[in-house]
Design an enzyme around this catalytic site. Structure first.
Site, PDB file in Angstrom:
ATOM      1  N   ARG A  11      -2.474  -3.173 -18.005  1.00  0.00           N
ATOM      2  CA  ARG A  11      -3.714  -2.381 -17.968  1.00  0.00           C
ATOM      3  C   ARG A  11      -3.561  -1.271 -16.948  1.00  0.00           C
ATOM      4  O   ARG A  11      -3.426  -1.530 -15.755  1.00  0.00           O
ATOM      5  CB  ARG A  11      -4.898  -3.267 -17.577  1.00  0.00           C
ATOM      6  CG  ARG A  11      -5.053  -4.489 -18.446  1.00  0.00           C
ATOM      7  CD  ARG A  11      -6.437  -5.065 -18.297  1.00  0.00           C
ATOM      8  NE  ARG A  11      -7.365  -4.251 -19.031  1.00  0.00           N
ATOM      9  CZ  ARG A  11      -7.596  -4.386 -20.334  1.00  0.00           C
ATOM     10  NH1 ARG A  11      -6.961  -5.306 -21.036  1.00  0.00           N
ATOM     11  NH2 ARG A  11      -8.457  -3.596 -20.935  1.00  0.00           N
ATOM     12  N   THR A  18      -4.364   5.334 -21.903  1.00  0.00           N
ATOM     13  CA  THR A  18      -4.243   4.012 -21.307  1.00  0.00           C
ATOM     14  C   THR A  18      -2.833   3.526 -21.627  1.00  0.00           C
ATOM     15  O   THR A  18      -2.164   4.053 -22.517  1.00  0.00           O
ATOM     16  CB  THR A  18      -5.252   3.015 -21.905  1.00  0.00           C
ATOM     17  OG1 THR A  18      -5.106   3.026 -23.330  1.00  0.00           O
ATOM     18  CG2 THR A  18      -6.687   3.375 -21.548  1.00  0.00           C
ATOM     19  N   TYR A  69       0.845  -1.201   0.000  1.00  0.00           N
ATOM     20  CA  TYR A  69       0.000   0.000   0.000  1.00  0.00           C
ATOM     21  C   TYR A  69       0.873   1.240   0.000  1.00  0.00           C
ATOM     22  O   TYR A  69       1.822   1.313   0.759  1.00  0.00           O
ATOM     23  CB  TYR A  69      -0.931   0.015   1.224  1.00  0.00           C
ATOM     24  CG  TYR A  69      -2.364  -0.070   0.762  1.00  0.00           C
ATOM     25  CD1 TYR A  69      -2.975   1.049   0.210  1.00  0.00           C
ATOM     26  CD2 TYR A  69      -3.070  -1.258   0.815  1.00  0.00           C
ATOM     27  CE1 TYR A  69      -4.271   0.972  -0.277  1.00  0.00           C
ATOM     28  CE2 TYR A  69      -4.356  -1.337   0.334  1.00  0.00           C
ATOM     29  CZ  TYR A  69      -4.952  -0.213  -0.218  1.00  0.00           C
ATOM     30  OH  TYR A  69      -6.224  -0.290  -0.709  1.00  0.00           O
ATOM     31  N   LYS A  78      -2.910  -0.392 -24.688  1.00  0.00           N
ATOM     32  CA  LYS A  78      -3.345  -0.550 -26.083  1.00  0.00           C
ATOM     33  C   LYS A  78      -2.099  -0.546 -26.972  1.00  0.00           C
ATOM     34  O   LYS A  78      -1.254  -1.399 -26.782  1.00  0.00           O
ATOM     35  CB  LYS A  78      -4.390   0.519 -26.408  1.00  0.00           C
ATOM     36  CG  LYS A  78      -5.640   0.333 -25.521  1.00  0.00           C
ATOM     37  CD  LYS A  78      -6.723   1.356 -25.748  1.00  0.00           C
ATOM     38  CE  LYS A  78      -7.881   1.122 -24.781  1.00  0.00           C
ATOM     39  NZ  LYS A  78      -8.895   2.187 -24.870  1.00  0.00           N
ATOM     40  N   ASP A 138      -6.989  12.730 -25.439  1.00  0.00           N
ATOM     41  CA  ASP A 138      -7.043  11.350 -24.943  1.00  0.00           C
ATOM     42  C   ASP A 138      -6.433  10.457 -26.032  1.00  0.00           C
ATOM     43  O   ASP A 138      -7.080  10.162 -27.035  1.00  0.00           O
ATOM     44  CB  ASP A 138      -8.503  10.971 -24.666  1.00  0.00           C
ATOM     45  CG  ASP A 138      -8.660   9.533 -24.194  1.00  0.00           C
ATOM     46  OD1 ASP A 138      -7.667   8.771 -24.243  1.00  0.00           O
ATOM     47  OD2 ASP A 138      -9.781   9.166 -23.800  1.00  0.00           O
ATOM     48  N   GLU A 156      -0.468   4.879  -0.553  1.00  0.00           N
ATOM     49  CA  GLU A 156      -1.253   6.097  -0.807  1.00  0.00           C
ATOM     50  C   GLU A 156      -0.370   7.333  -0.727  1.00  0.00           C
ATOM     51  O   GLU A 156       0.443   7.464   0.182  1.00  0.00           O
ATOM     52  CB  GLU A 156      -2.403   6.215   0.204  1.00  0.00           C
ATOM     53  CG  GLU A 156      -3.556   5.307  -0.148  1.00  0.00           C
ATOM     54  CD  GLU A 156      -4.678   5.362   0.880  1.00  0.00           C
ATOM     55  OE1 GLU A 156      -4.515   6.032   1.912  1.00  0.00           O
ATOM     56  OE2 GLU A 156      -5.717   4.723   0.636  1.00  0.00           O
TER      57      GLU A 156
HETATM   58  C1  PLP Z   1      -9.902   2.582 -24.071  1.00  0.00           C
HETATM   59  C2  PLP Z   1     -10.198   4.018 -23.977  1.00  0.00           C
HETATM   60  C3  PLP Z   1     -10.521   4.620 -22.747  1.00  0.00           C
HETATM   61  C4  PLP Z   1     -10.849   3.844 -21.494  1.00  0.00           C
HETATM   62  O1  PLP Z   1      -9.924   2.996 -21.034  1.00  0.00           O
HETATM   63  P1  PLP Z   1     -10.307   1.830 -20.014  1.00  0.00           P
HETATM   64  O2  PLP Z   1      -8.968   1.429 -19.541  1.00  0.00           O
HETATM   65  O3  PLP Z   1     -11.047   0.810 -20.803  1.00  0.00           O
HETATM   66  O4  PLP Z   1     -11.139   2.452 -18.936  1.00  0.00           O
HETATM   67  C5  PLP Z   1     -10.683   5.989 -22.707  1.00  0.00           C
HETATM   68  N1  PLP Z   1     -10.541   6.724 -23.823  1.00  0.00           N
HETATM   69  C6  PLP Z   1     -10.252   6.181 -25.024  1.00  0.00           C
HETATM   70  C7  PLP Z   1     -10.118   7.059 -26.214  1.00  0.00           C
HETATM   71  C8  PLP Z   1     -10.082   4.815 -25.133  1.00  0.00           C
HETATM   72  O5  PLP Z   1      -9.826   4.286 -26.337  1.00  0.00           O
END
Ligand code: PLP
Length: 416
Positions: free
Chosen positions: A232, A223, A51, A226, A197, A53
């Site tokens: 993750r 993220t 932990y 991807k 994003d 925080e």
């Molecule tokens: C995948 C994605 C998210 C969310 O990610 P999670 O890890 O699934 O919560 C947010 N914005 C975009 C553009 C994404 O492609």
């Protein structure tokens, strides 16, 4: 995984089944990938026991001598790789990262302008079933009906009219590059904060296969699992002036203890992303998407915007007389895993839309190239022509399995 096998044979067997499935199928879901063995090892490490925080040097727990060094190292790697002034590497995933940004920068009811979900935007960009579209007031820009690309003149006009507090650029199903400079100019003109994003394209950006929003955006979220090919998780990068607000929104605003095992694995992924091999992967991912798009075009498929500049393709199956769900299910039956997806101005409902979304990051991570993409295009064509023919789908499946054996997936132990 001998110990897992002994303690919990049921979970062990299911993981092994999934592993075999990931090995033997062609995974065309553009948000998925294969992480390296090193990333898997960090994810499965004893750091899960801790932990922590707070932030490095300012924790609410003792015993942080190593965790502080790990998180500091990962923050420095993220800043260096993306050229960002500040990085927070604690968000649990992409959706909480975006929520943290809204929580940090907006008051309830403030106007949030994002790309509409059916046009490729993400749920967290203000769609009405997401908290982002309930706590804040969403307005949505769309792609042009003809070009199926973002119409920047219409975007500017909407921003002038609506005066949003924040503009979100980025998408989950948009096959073209974003002009982040134009987004930056529009945001500046109307006094909006610009959030980029880059969840889908972060790996392409650091690999030099897509322009970066960092010079133009106030805040960047991504993220890490991807195209970036990490565990993750997620990161928020921002200008120094917003650093404190962002950090306080993540912790204690929204989250408790960071997932230290994930933080470490993000660090491993960032180190891998600095390598020449990663640049090759990023560029090959785009070349592969273009090759697959070209093959599908030649076979009479209608692609949204006519093709792709990045790692993904959205196919409108209407002219093939097949609906998205039926198509995606037939493809999975044939060993080609993708997802059904809305197309812009889709006349069908979101739970049964007209299209498919395909992507090349995972197959590229396995070492597949343009020749394999042409073969995959031929299989997709054959499967979509025979969605109800079990024998035909089974024949494709056996061919897919045979090809996959030549392309071992990173991080996968060969199913034993
Ligand atoms: C995948 C994605 C998210 C969310 O990610 P999670 O890890 O699934 O919560 C947010 N914005 C975009 C553009 C994404 O492609």
């Amino acid at each position: 995984m001998e110990e897992l096998k002994r303690v919990d044979p049921e979970i062990y067997a299911l993981i092994k089944d999934e592993e075999r499935y990931q090995l033997e199928s062609i995974r065309l879901i553009p948000s998925e990938n294969y992480v390296s063995k090193a990333v898997l090892e960090a994810t499965g490490s004893v750091l899960t026991n801790k932990y922590s925080e707070g932030y490095p040097g300012r924790r609410y727990y003792e015993g942080q001598r190593y965790v502080d060094r790990i998180e500091s190292l990962v923050i420095e790697r993220a800043k260096a790789l993306f050229g960002a002034e500040h990085a927070n590497v604690q968000p649990y995933s992409g959706s909480p990262a975006n929520l943290a940004v809204y929580f940090a920068m907006l008051k309830p009811g403030d106007k949030l302008m994002g790309l509409a979900l059916p046009h490729g935007g993400h749920l967290t960009h203000g769609w009405n079933v997401s908290i982002s579209g309930i706590f804040w007031k969403p307005v949505h820009y769309m792609v042009d009906r003809e070009t199926e690309r973002i119409d920047y003149d219409a975007l500017r006009e909407m921003a002038r009219r609506e005066r949003p507090r924040m503009i979100v650029t980025g998408a989950t199903a948009y096959p073209r590059q974003f002009d982040f400079k134009v987004f930056g100019d529009i945001a500046k003109e109307v006094g909006a904060i610009l959030l980029a994003d880059i969840s889908h394209i972060a790996g392409l950006i650091v690999g030099g296969a897509h322009p970066s929003p960092v010079p133009y955006a106030d805040i960047v979220t991504t993220t890490t699992h991807k195209t970036l090919r990490g565990p993750r998780g997620a990161m928020i990068m921002c200008r120094k002036e917003f650093a404190d607000r962002i950090d306080r929104a993540v912790f204690p605003g929204l989250q408790g203890g960071p997932h230290n095992h994930t933080t470490a694995a993000i660090g491993v992924a960032l180190k891998e992303a600095e390598s020449p091999a990663f640049r090759d992967y990023a560029h090959q991912t785009v070349r592969n998407a273009k090759a697959l798009a070209d093959e599908l075009n030649q076979r009479g498929f209608k692609l949204v915007s006519g093709g792709t500049d990045n790692h993904l393709i959205v196919v409108d199956l209407t002219n093939k007389g097949v609906i998205g769900k039926t198509g995606a299910r037939a493809l999975d039956r044939a060993g080609l895993v993708c997802n059904y997806n809305t197309v812009p101005y889709d006349p069908r409902k979101p739970f049964s839309p007209s299209g498919l979304r395909l992507g090349t990051p995972a197959v590229t991570s396995r070492g597949m190239g343009e020749d394999e993409m042409r073969q995959i295009g031929a299989w997709i064509d054959a499967a979509i022509a025979k969605v109800n023919d079990e024998a035909a789908l089974d024949r494709i499946l056996r061919e897919v399995n045979a090809l996959c054996r030549h392309f071992p997936a990173p991080g996968l132990l060969l199913a034993d």
